[in-house]
Design a protein around this motif. Structure first.
Motif, PDB file in Angstrom:
ATOM      1  N   ALA A 126       0.836  -1.204   0.000  1.00 23.19           N
ATOM      2  CA  ALA A 126       0.000   0.000   0.000  1.00 23.19           C
ATOM      3  C   ALA A 126       0.871   1.255   0.000  1.00 23.19           C
ATOM      4  O   ALA A 126       0.587   2.225  -0.700  1.00 23.19           O
ATOM      5  N   GLY A 127       1.978   1.195   0.770  1.00 20.92           N
ATOM      6  CA  GLY A 127       2.889   2.335   0.816  1.00 20.92           C
ATOM      7  C   GLY A 127       3.485   2.630  -0.551  1.00 20.92           C
ATOM      8  O   GLY A 127       3.552   3.780  -0.991  1.00 20.92           O
ATOM      9  N   LEU A 128       3.913   1.565  -1.252  1.00 22.71           N
ATOM     10  CA  LEU A 128       4.484   1.743  -2.593  1.00 22.71           C
ATOM     11  C   LEU A 128       3.444   2.299  -3.563  1.00 22.71           C
ATOM     12  O   LEU A 128       3.748   3.127  -4.423  1.00 22.71           O
ATOM     13  N   PHE A 129       2.204   1.825  -3.379  1.00 20.10           N
ATOM     14  CA  PHE A 129       1.117   2.316  -4.228  1.00 20.10           C
ATOM     15  C   PHE A 129       0.932   3.823  -4.039  1.00 20.10           C
ATOM     16  O   PHE A 129       0.845   4.580  -5.011  1.00 20.10           O
ATOM     17  N   ILE A 130       0.915   4.230  -2.760  1.00 22.91           N
ATOM     18  CA  ILE A 130       0.729   5.659  -2.472  1.00 22.91           C
ATOM     19  C   ILE A 130       1.906   6.477  -3.008  1.00 22.91           C
ATOM     20  O   ILE A 130       1.725   7.533  -3.611  1.00 22.91           O
ATOM     21  N   LEU A 131       3.114   5.922  -2.827  1.00 25.33           N
ATOM     22  CA  LEU A 131       4.301   6.608  -3.369  1.00 25.33           C
ATOM     23  C   LEU A 131       4.204   6.768  -4.885  1.00 25.33           C
ATOM     24  O   LEU A 131       4.556   7.821  -5.437  1.00 25.33           O
ATOM     25  N   SER A 132       3.721   5.740  -5.547  1.00 18.49           N
ATOM     26  CA  SER A 132       3.578   5.819  -7.009  1.00 18.49           C
ATOM     27  C   SER A 132       2.592   6.913  -7.385  1.00 18.49           C
ATOM     28  O   SER A 132       2.811   7.649  -8.357  1.00 18.49           O
ATOM     29  N   ALA A 133       1.503   7.005  -6.613  1.00 18.74           N
ATOM     30  CA  ALA A 133       0.504   8.042  -6.902  1.00 18.74           C
ATOM     31  C   ALA A 133       1.111   9.432  -6.711  1.00 18.74           C
ATOM     32  O   ALA A 133       0.889  10.331  -7.525  1.00 18.74           O
ATOM     33  N   ILE A 134       1.905   9.559  -5.642  1.00 22.76           N
ATOM     34  CA  ILE A 134       2.549  10.859  -5.392  1.00 22.76           C
ATOM     35  C   ILE A 134       3.525  11.182  -6.526  1.00 22.76           C
ATOM     36  O   ILE A 134       3.574  12.306  -7.026  1.00 22.76           O
ATOM     37  N   ALA A 135       4.284  10.164  -6.949  1.00 18.67           N
ATOM     38  CA  ALA A 135       5.243  10.378  -8.039  1.00 18.67           C
ATOM     39  C   ALA A 135       4.520  10.791  -9.313  1.00 18.67           C
ATOM     40  O   ALA A 135       4.976  11.676 -10.041  1.00 18.67           O
ATOM     41  N   LEU A 136       3.383  10.149  -9.578  1.00 23.21           N
ATOM     42  CA  LEU A 136       2.623  10.498 -10.785  1.00 23.21           C
ATOM     43  C   LEU A 136       2.136  11.944 -10.707  1.00 23.21           C
ATOM     44  O   LEU A 136       2.278  12.712 -11.663  1.00 23.21           O
ATOM     45  N   ALA A 137       1.583  12.312  -9.551  1.00 23.90           N
ATOM     46  CA  ALA A 137       1.095  13.685  -9.387  1.00 23.90           C
ATOM     47  C   ALA A 137       2.248  14.680  -9.540  1.00 23.90           C
ATOM     48  O   ALA A 137       2.121  15.686 -10.243  1.00 23.90           O
ATOM     49  N   ALA A 138       3.383  14.355  -8.919  1.00 21.34           N
ATOM     50  CA  ALA A 138       4.535  15.257  -9.016  1.00 21.34           C
ATOM     51  C   ALA A 138       5.018  15.349 -10.458  1.00 21.34           C
ATOM     52  O   ALA A 138       5.296  16.446 -10.959  1.00 21.34           O
ATOM     53  N   GLY A 139       5.088  14.197 -11.123  1.00 24.40           N
ATOM     54  CA  GLY A 139       5.527  14.184 -12.525  1.00 24.40           C
ATOM     55  C   GLY A 139       4.616  15.028 -13.397  1.00 24.40           C
ATOM     56  O   GLY A 139       5.070  15.804 -14.242  1.00 24.40           O
ATOM     57  N   LEU A 140       3.314  14.882 -13.170  1.00 23.80           N
ATOM     58  CA  LEU A 140       2.344  15.667 -13.950  1.00 23.80           C
ATOM     59  C   LEU A 140       2.538  17.157 -13.710  1.00 23.80           C
ATOM     60  O   LEU A 140       2.510  17.951 -14.650  1.00 23.80           O
ATOM     61  N   LEU A 141       2.725  17.520 -12.444  1.00 24.78           N
ATOM     62  CA  LEU A 141       2.851  18.950 -12.129  1.00 24.78           C
ATOM     63  C   LEU A 141       4.159  19.530 -12.666  1.00 24.78           C
ATOM     64  O   LEU A 141       4.189  20.656 -13.157  1.00 24.78           O
ATOM     65  N   ILE A 142       5.238  18.739 -12.585  1.00 28.00           N
ATOM     66  CA  ILE A 142       6.511  19.213 -13.149  1.00 28.00           C
ATOM     67  C   ILE A 142       6.374  19.396 -14.657  1.00 28.00           C
ATOM     68  O   ILE A 142       6.750  20.429 -15.219  1.00 28.00           O
ATOM     69  N   ALA A 143       5.782  18.390 -15.310  1.00 29.42           N
ATOM     70  CA  ALA A 143       5.600  18.481 -16.761  1.00 29.42           C
ATOM     71  C   ALA A 143       4.722  19.670 -17.113  1.00 29.42           C
ATOM     72  O   ALA A 143       4.978  20.391 -18.083  1.00 29.42           O
ATOM     73  N   LYS A 144       3.692  19.875 -16.312  1.00 25.36           N
ATOM     74  CA  LYS A 144       2.778  20.991 -16.560  1.00 25.36           C
ATOM     75  C   LYS A 144       3.508  22.333 -16.385  1.00 25.36           C
ATOM     76  O   LYS A 144       3.320  23.255 -17.180  1.00 25.36           O
ATOM     77  N   ALA A 145       4.328  22.412 -15.333  1.00 20.93           N
ATOM     78  CA  ALA A 145       5.066  23.653 -15.093  1.00 20.93           C
ATOM     79  C   ALA A 145       6.002  23.945 -16.271  1.00 20.93           C
ATOM     80  O   ALA A 145       6.122  25.085 -16.712  1.00 20.93           O
TER      81      ALA A 145
END
Lengths: 365, 245
Positions: free
Chosen positions: A199-218
């Motif tokens: 579950a922890g890895l799953f949450i980390l993946s979600a955070i990484a995806l959100a961060a990746g999206l925001l970096i790409a968006k920026a």
């Protein structure tokens, strides 16, 4: 238009709900309405989604059709896999405290030099970004400076991942040959088989995806992002305006490769194995299909496309394994012919037709 | 006046065809110069050489009498202060008219400067001023791809002015424009000459006449005649190869 526009807001909200609901359903509710295998499966999809976002950044915005992005993903995965192998310690089949099982099996007398340092978590995390980033830098340096573009660039990216696949298949490379790296036990002391770690890895993946999206968006919202689009639409015009196109391409290619590396690093512990098959050209082509299906140049669409195709693949390979590649090919042809703007484009134009909100205007620089 | 640009004995051949053959040309600072010549006379290749897109086989191309332009690339020449407008209008079709101008503004062109760029009031004012000058204020938020051919020509002229280059290389600006627009373009180019150096390649003789400037006639990659329009029009060879009898 800020970092979080409507499209991004809806997606992040959905991602957040998923990130809360799945672990809660798995860990906190009696009777486990969400089985453990689903947690890792969805975690894997999130890694794919991040990989798709990475490709969309270079392809959708800068027109670099990389058919080798799977290589950056796999290198990130291998870097994390090497750490996980070192974490096994003397709990392997051969109980050798210094050497991973496959090295004992292949009669290695000592650890190869490039394995040193991977016993440290921070070092592995650094390498997860550094190795793909460095490969992208060297590759991009030569390719973009020589003005290799279009189909030719796609072909050499494909050749790059193919060459790496052949190299990693060799036992002499020191990465476990065709078996790859597997049998992982724990990471930072957390048992990889336990539900809470998953579950922890799953949450980390979600955070990484959100961060990746925001970096790409920026990046795409900045003036640099507009220059990337300018390069995509008219490379030579951009040069005549005084922009060194090769520098911009190199920048975005390296950022994208690092993002793909992070996706791979999160993928390995959740799937439990990394092998040279991840370098196969077909994998890289599949990434392109995710992005095309979801909607090129939308970031969010790429993530959705990855999710949809991966889900279909899971269902179809369980039900009719031999049909999958045909289905994938048909899907690609269908999307190219009838949905050039992808799933997201179709959804948005359907929504726009009914209530007709204010027309989307492009942000000023 | 000092020399802005000089070409000396420049040659360039493509597969044995001499596109530029011993071309020598000097442009003064602040000058307005028209370059005319039949198709294949080497006008575009000459521009490619000046902007670093094509390297000459031999000869010397000097910027401000000091910088060797044969060693630069397109971006390098643009950074030195050479702006180029293409024959076929090339604008960034999927971006707004305003963004097209904004990307052309004379500002730092490094990765970091553009990544962390913040637009300023002064910049917005400059963009508005340029859009007004090329009469595109009303369509500032349109996608450039939705503009008419003539409007794209104007947008490209606006982009060129936004770069604030020392030298403007303008390739057939009047193509696709109405007569009134053609005359307005000529007025505009005349008005910016002096402060900038302007080289115009053109086929339209009315336009060249309206420019009222020194004319260079190119033929088979070298200079056939140079002088006022009336002077070159009277030249036997020019009539022979270009103007027709």
């Amino acid at each position: 238009m800020g970092l979080i526009d409507r499209r991004m807001g809806i997606f992040l909200a959905g991602l957040f709900i998923l990130t809360v609901a799945i672990p809660v359903g798995n860990l906190l509710i009696d009777g486990k309405p969400v089985p453990s295998y689903l947690v890792s499966l969805f975690g894997k999809y999130l890694c794919y989604a991040l990989l798709a976002v990475a490709l969309d950044l270079v392809w959708g915005y800068c027109g670099i059709l990389s058919l080798g992005h799977g290589a950056f993903f796999a290198l990130g995965g291998y870097a994390m896999g090497m750490h996980l192998m070192r974490q096994i310690g003397d709990r392997g089949v051969y109980a050798n405290p210094d050497l991973p099982d496959f090295m004992v099996f292949l009669n290695y007398s000592e650890l190869p030099w490039f394995w040193h340092g991977f016993d440290m978590f921070w070092f592995a995390c650094l390498m997860v970004m550094l190795v793909p980033g460095l490969l992208a830098f060297v590759f991009g340096w030569f390719a973009f400076r020589s003005r290799v573009t279009g189909v030719y660039l796609s072909i050499i990216t494909q050749a790059m991942t193919y060459a790496l696949m052949l190299a990693f298949f060799r036992n002499e490379m020191g990465f476990g040959g065709n078996n790859g790296l597997t049998d992982f036990k724990d990471v930072l002391g957390f048992n990889l088989q336990s539900d809470s770690t998953r579950a922890g890895l799953f949450i980390l993946s979600a955070i990484a995806l959100a961060a990746g999206l925001l970096i790409a968006k920026a990046i795409t919202n900045s003036k640099l992002g507009k220059i990337l689009i300018a390069i995509r639409d008219s490379e030579s015009r951009t040069r005549f305006l005084g922009y060194r196109v090769e520098e911009y391409k190199l920048f975005v290619f390296v950022v994208s490769a690092m993002m793909a590396g992070v996706a791979g690093a999160l993928y390995t512990p959740q799937v439990g194995i990394i092998n040279p098959g991840e370098f196969s050209p077909a994998n890289s082509i599949e990434i392109v299909i995710w992005v095309a299906l979801g909607g090129r140049g939308t970031l969010v669409g790429a993530a959705i496309g990855a999710f949809l195709v991966a889900l279909t693949k899971t269902l179809l390979t369980g039900w009719l394994p031999e049909a999958w590649l045909f289905a994938l090919g048909a899907l690609f042809i269908f999307v190219t012919l009838f949905m050039p703007t992808g799933v997201l484009g179709v959804i948005e134009s359907t929504l726009r037709r009914k209530p007709a909100p204010k027309p989307t205007q492009e942000a000023s620089v | 006046m000092s020399v802005q640009l000089s070409l000396d004995g420049v040659c360039r051949s493509f597969d044995g065809f001499k596109a530029i053959n011993n071309l020598s040309l000097t442009i003064e600072k602040g000058e307005l110069r028209a370059v005319i010549g039949p198709n294949g006379a080497g006008k575009t290749t000459m521009m490619d050489i000046i902007t670093g897109k094509t390297r000459p086989d031999e000869g010397e191309v000097l910027w401000n009498q000091t910088v060797d332009l044969t060693k630069t690339d397109e971006a390098g020449s643009a950074r030195l202060g050479i702006g180029r407008k293409f024959q076929k209008p090339t604008v960034f079709e999927t971006q707004s008219v305003k963004t097209n101008i904004a990307l052309s503004l004379k500002e730092p062109r490094t990765i970091w400067a553009t990544l962390f760029h913040r637009s300023s009031a002064a910049e917005d004012a400059r963009i508005a001023e340029l859009l007004d000058l090329v009469k595109l204020s009303a369509v500032a938020d349109w996608m450039a791809g939705d503009l008419s051919h003539g409007q794209k020509q104007w947008l490209e002229i606006g982009m060129l002015l936004a770069q604030d280059p020392e030298l403007l290389l303008v390739d057939e600006p009047a193509a696709g424009m109405t007569d009134a627009e053609t005359m307005r373009t000529a007025d505009l180019l005349r008005s910016i000459a002096g402060k900038h150096t302007v080289v115009v390649v053109e086929h339209d003789m009315d336009f060249v006449r309206a420019l009222n400037c020194r004319v260079t006639v190119l033929h088979q990659g070298h200079v056939l005649a140079e002088g006022s329009l009336d002077h070159v029009s009277a030249n036997e060879q020019v009539i022979e190869v270009y103007l027709g009898r």
